[in-house]
Design a protein around this motif. Sequence first.
Motif, short mmCIF file in Angstrom:
data_model
loop_
_atom_site.label_atom_id
_atom_site.label_comp_id
_atom_site.label_asym_id
_atom_site.label_seq_id
_atom_site.Cartn_x
_atom_site.Cartn_y
_atom_site.Cartn_z
N VAL A 44 65.04 44.86 38.32
CA VAL A 44 64.60 44.38 39.64
C VAL A 44 63.75 45.48 40.25
CG1 VAL A 44 66.63 42.93 39.99
CG2 VAL A 44 66.62 45.25 40.89
N ALA A 45 62.90 45.11 41.19
CA ALA A 45 62.02 46.10 41.83
C ALA A 45 61.49 45.54 43.13
CB ALA A 45 60.85 46.47 40.91
N PRO A 46 61.25 46.41 44.12
CA PRO A 46 60.61 45.92 45.34
C PRO A 46 59.19 45.46 45.04
CG PRO A 46 60.67 48.32 45.33
CD PRO A 46 61.48 47.86 44.15
N VAL A 47 58.77 44.41 45.72
CA VAL A 47 57.41 43.89 45.58
C VAL A 47 56.59 44.43 46.74
CG1 VAL A 47 56.00 41.80 45.55
CG2 VAL A 47 58.25 41.80 44.44
N MET B 40 57.31 57.68 45.95
CA MET B 40 57.94 57.59 47.26
C MET B 40 57.63 56.27 47.98
SD MET B 40 59.99 60.00 47.78
CE MET B 40 60.41 61.71 47.47
N VAL B 41 56.45 55.72 47.77
CA VAL B 41 56.13 54.45 48.41
C VAL B 41 57.04 53.35 47.89
CG1 VAL B 41 54.37 52.66 48.68
CG2 VAL B 41 53.73 55.07 48.91
N LYS B 42 57.21 53.30 46.59
CA LYS B 42 58.09 52.29 45.99
C LYS B 42 59.53 52.49 46.45
CE LYS B 42 58.94 50.15 41.47
NZ LYS B 42 58.66 50.25 40.01
N ALA B 43 59.96 53.76 46.54
CA ALA B 43 61.33 54.05 46.98
C ALA B 43 61.55 53.62 48.43
CB ALA B 43 61.63 55.54 46.82
N ALA B 44 60.57 53.86 49.28
CA ALA B 44 60.72 53.50 50.69
C ALA B 44 60.75 52.00 50.91
CB ALA B 44 59.57 54.11 51.51
N ALA B 45 60.34 51.23 49.92
CA ALA B 45 60.37 49.76 50.02
C ALA B 45 61.73 49.18 49.70
CB ALA B 45 59.32 49.17 49.07
N VAL B 46 62.69 50.02 49.33
CA VAL B 46 63.99 49.54 48.89
C VAL B 46 65.00 49.32 50.03
CG1 VAL B 46 66.06 50.15 47.55
CG2 VAL B 46 63.79 50.41 46.53
N PRO B 47 65.27 50.31 50.90
CA PRO B 47 66.50 50.26 51.71
C PRO B 47 66.70 49.02 52.57
CG PRO B 47 65.57 52.46 51.76
CD PRO B 47 64.55 51.58 51.10
N GLU B 48 65.75 48.69 53.44
CA GLU B 48 65.99 47.62 54.41
C GLU B 48 66.27 46.29 53.72
OE1 GLU B 48 66.20 45.42 58.07
OE2 GLU B 48 66.50 47.52 57.56
N PRO C 208 69.70 58.07 46.14
CA PRO C 208 68.73 58.84 45.36
C PRO C 208 67.54 57.98 44.95
CG PRO C 208 70.63 58.28 44.01
CD PRO C 208 70.97 57.86 45.41
N VAL C 209 66.37 58.57 44.92
CA VAL C 209 65.19 57.85 44.46
C VAL C 209 65.36 57.56 42.96
CG1 VAL C 209 62.69 58.01 44.06
CG2 VAL C 209 63.69 58.88 46.21
N PRO C 210 65.24 56.31 42.54
CA PRO C 210 65.41 55.99 41.12
C PRO C 210 64.38 56.70 40.24
CG PRO C 210 65.48 54.01 42.47
CD PRO C 210 65.01 55.11 43.36
N ASP C 211 64.77 57.01 39.04
CA ASP C 211 63.85 57.63 38.08
C ASP C 211 62.61 56.75 37.91
OD1 ASP C 211 65.65 59.66 37.69
OD2 ASP C 211 66.50 58.80 35.85
N GLY C 212 61.44 57.39 37.93
CA GLY C 212 60.20 56.67 37.73
C GLY C 212 59.61 56.09 38.99
N TYR C 213 60.30 56.21 40.11
CA TYR C 213 59.80 55.67 41.37
C TYR C 213 59.00 56.72 42.13
CZ TYR C 213 62.23 51.16 41.67
OH TYR C 213 62.63 49.86 41.46
N LEU D 72 71.39 50.17 41.90
CA LEU D 72 70.57 51.31 41.47
C LEU D 72 70.29 51.30 39.97
CD1 LEU D 72 71.59 54.49 43.52
CD2 LEU D 72 69.46 53.19 43.61
N PRO D 73 71.28 50.97 39.13
CA PRO D 73 70.97 50.89 37.69
C PRO D 73 69.90 49.84 37.36
CG PRO D 73 73.34 51.03 38.02
CD PRO D 73 72.73 50.80 39.37
N LEU D 74 69.89 48.74 38.11
CA LEU D 74 68.88 47.70 37.89
C LEU D 74 67.50 48.18 38.32
CD1 LEU D 74 70.84 44.57 39.19
CD2 LEU D 74 70.63 45.39 36.82
N LEU D 75 67.45 48.94 39.43
CA LEU D 75 66.17 49.49 39.89
C LEU D 75 65.65 50.51 38.87
CD1 LEU D 75 67.05 50.02 43.66
CD2 LEU D 75 65.42 48.36 42.76
N ALA D 76 66.54 51.37 38.39
CA ALA D 76 66.12 52.41 37.45
C ALA D 76 65.64 51.83 36.13
CB ALA D 76 67.28 53.38 37.21
#
Length: 329
Positions: free
Chosen positions: A296-299, A118-126, A111-116, A288-292
Motif C-alpha cells: 500500500v502507498a499514499p497517492v 519525505m514528501v511521500k512520508a508526510a502523506a501518510v499520517p492523517e 519511522p519513515v518507511p525504507d525507500g520513502y 508499516l510493513p505494508l508501506l515498506a
Amino acid sequence: MPDEMNAIEITGPGGPDVLRQVRRPVPRPAHDEVLIRVAAAGVNRPDCIQRAGGYPPPPGASDLPGLEVAGEIVARGAGVSQWKEGDRVMALVAGGGYAEYCAAPAPQCLPVPDGYDMVKAAAVPETFFTVWTNVFDRGRLQGGESFLVHGGSSGIGTTAIQLAKRFGARVFATAGSAEKCDACVKLGAERAINYREEDFVEVVKELTGGDGVNLILDMVGGDYFRRNVKALAVEGRLVQIAFLDTPKVEFDFTPMMLKRLTLTGSTLRPRSVQQKAEIAEALAEHVLPLLASGAVAPVIDTVLPIAEAAKAHEKMEASTHIGKIMLEV
C-alpha cells in the motif's frame, strides 16, 4: 537551531488568500514531545475549514494549519526515550505543520518507511490514522465483508480502498468523474460509482445480491445519510467522519431498528495523545510493513513549495485532485 522560522499563518477567516508567510518563533518541545525540522507537510480538508473559520484548533495546539509532517528530529523534550536527534519520522499533529519546525507528541511519530522520501512520508499520517481508527476500530471491518467509501479519490478514500482491499474486503467507492472512478478501480475497488451519473444505493444493492454493504465510510453527510442507511445490509455499520453537505438531517429510525444498524462517527484532531498513540501502535504493527513493502502507498497528486500554500488550498477546494496535495519545505 534558529530562534525564528518561516511559517504559513491564517491572518483571518476567509479564502485561500488569507494564508501568509510570516516569521514565527521556533517552538520548543514540551514534555514527551519532539521538535521536527519539517521537510514536507500534507494539506487536508480540515486545514481549509480551519482557514475559513469553521474548525478552530483544540486548546493548547498551534494556531498554524497543518496536521501531518515528515522530517528529522532536532530536539527532544523531557521524558522522550523512544526517539533521538537525527531520526527520520512522520508525525500526526494537532496543528503547526505549515512551518519549518513543528513540535509533535513523541507517541504520534512513526519511522519513515525504507525507500520513502519525505514528501511521500508526510502523506501518510492523517489519512492512515483516520482510516485505521474509523474503518478497522470503529467500523470493525473484517475480511470477506463489503465496504463502500464515499470520496474514493480523496486522500482518505485512496487510503481506505487500499487497506480494505489488502485486509480482504470487497471494496466499492463513489467518485465524481470517470478519471476518478478509474483511479479507484486501479487501487483495488471492485466497482467505482460515478455519483453524478448513478445512484450508489441501487448499484451496491445490485452488486451484493440485494443485501447491501456491511460498512460505509462517509465524509459527505446531508442527503447521503438517509441513502447510506438504505444501502446498508442487516447489521451494517455507518461511520461518519466529516460532512461536505449539511450535518443536520431528519431521520426515520425505523430502518435502523429493523436492520439493527450501528451509526457512529468520530473526529481525530481533538482526541488525546494516548488515544492517538494507540492508533500509532496499531499502524506500526499492521500497516508499516505494508508501506515498506509497497503493498500500500499514499497517492500523491500535487507537490507545491510551502510558500504556495494558498494555491494548494485552491486546488483542494476545487476537488480536481486524486489523492494527496503536499507542501515541500
